[in-house]
Design a protein around this motif. Sequence first.
Motif, mmCIF file in Angstrom:
data_model
loop_
_atom_site.group_PDB
_atom_site.id
_atom_site.type_symbol
_atom_site.label_atom_id
_atom_site.label_comp_id
_atom_site.label_asym_id
_atom_site.label_seq_id
_atom_site.Cartn_x
_atom_site.Cartn_y
_atom_site.Cartn_z
ATOM 1 N N MET A 1 0.800 -1.222 0.086
ATOM 2 C CA MET A 1 -0.034 0.024 0.059
ATOM 3 C C MET A 1 0.857 1.363 -0.045
ATOM 4 O O MET A 1 0.559 2.359 -0.531
ATOM 5 N N ARG A 2 1.887 1.225 0.750
ATOM 6 C CA ARG A 2 2.631 2.621 0.720
ATOM 7 C C ARG A 2 3.584 2.766 -0.687
ATOM 8 O O ARG A 2 4.164 3.758 -0.875
ATOM 9 N N LYS A 3 3.995 1.552 -1.276
ATOM 10 C CA LYS A 3 4.455 1.879 -2.721
ATOM 11 C C LYS A 3 3.459 2.247 -3.561
ATOM 12 O O LYS A 3 3.703 2.916 -4.571
ATOM 13 N N PHE A 4 1.916 1.948 -3.594
ATOM 14 C CA PHE A 4 1.163 2.511 -4.428
ATOM 15 C C PHE A 4 0.883 3.863 -4.317
ATOM 16 O O PHE A 4 0.559 4.698 -5.351
ATOM 17 N N LEU A 7 3.251 6.025 -6.536
ATOM 18 C CA LEU A 7 3.026 5.758 -7.897
ATOM 19 C C LEU A 7 1.762 6.332 -8.390
ATOM 20 O O LEU A 7 1.852 6.995 -9.292
ATOM 21 N N ALA A 8 0.766 6.479 -7.643
ATOM 22 C CA ALA A 8 -0.240 6.836 -7.925
ATOM 23 C C ALA A 8 -0.337 8.452 -7.971
ATOM 24 O O ALA A 8 -1.072 8.995 -8.785
ATOM 25 N N ALA A 9 0.443 9.172 -6.993
ATOM 26 C CA ALA A 9 0.712 10.485 -7.106
ATOM 27 C C ALA A 9 1.288 10.930 -8.344
ATOM 28 O O ALA A 9 0.948 12.178 -8.891
ATOM 29 N N GLY A 10 2.423 10.196 -8.635
ATOM 30 C CA GLY A 10 3.163 10.417 -9.962
ATOM 31 C C GLY A 10 2.434 10.222 -11.151
ATOM 32 O O GLY A 10 2.417 11.101 -12.188
ATOM 33 N N LEU A 11 1.454 9.176 -11.173
ATOM 34 C CA LEU A 11 0.800 9.157 -12.423
ATOM 35 C C LEU A 11 -0.166 10.260 -12.771
ATOM 36 O O LEU A 11 -0.301 10.633 -13.471
ATOM 37 N N THR A 12 -0.735 10.612 -11.540
ATOM 38 C CA THR A 12 -1.836 11.710 -11.402
ATOM 39 C C THR A 12 -1.023 12.985 -11.955
ATOM 40 O O THR A 12 -1.575 13.804 -12.558
ATOM 41 N N CYS A 13 0.212 13.188 -11.282
ATOM 42 C CA CYS A 13 0.805 14.370 -12.025
ATOM 43 C C CYS A 13 1.130 14.346 -13.608
ATOM 44 O O CYS A 13 1.084 15.200 -14.190
ATOM 45 N N VAL A 14 1.645 13.113 -14.132
ATOM 46 C CA VAL A 14 1.691 13.178 -15.378
ATOM 47 C C VAL A 14 0.524 13.271 -16.082
ATOM 48 O O VAL A 14 0.675 14.001 -17.252
ATOM 49 N N VAL A 15 -0.595 12.755 -15.645
ATOM 50 C CA VAL A 15 -1.876 13.002 -16.617
ATOM 51 C C VAL A 15 -2.273 14.393 -16.224
ATOM 52 O O VAL A 15 -2.590 14.900 -17.411
#
Length: 137
Positions: A1-4, A7-15
Amino acid sequence: MRKFVPLAAGLTCVVLLSGCGAGRSLDRARPDEFAVARQAPLVIPPDFALVPPQPGAARPQDTAANAQTLDALFGGAAPRSAAETGVVNDAGADNDDPGIRSSVGDPGTTVVDKGSTTRDIVAAPEGDGQDARTTAN
């Protein structure tokens, strides 16, 4: 969960940042506001009986900017009504002195001294009178 979470925050920033790029949908043809517009071609007026301008004469379409502004706001000079003319005449419109500004500062001009009390009243600071005090003379 801590790794997710990272990763989700980075993908959100990229989008979200990908929306700032100039993609095909944002690169549409639109007018250039900085382009210089072409002037309309000169046309001979239909009235051929126009008189050529006199050299050195003022152009009728050239008026001062402040005069144009006053005309736009107030509609130009309007004739005085009978009541206004009566009031101005009763006030002495025809008895004015054209040199009044030069005679005001003349040492021979009669001046009424209102006294120091009037001067103190005029020079008093503004307020609601809450701190006003009286003194007996």
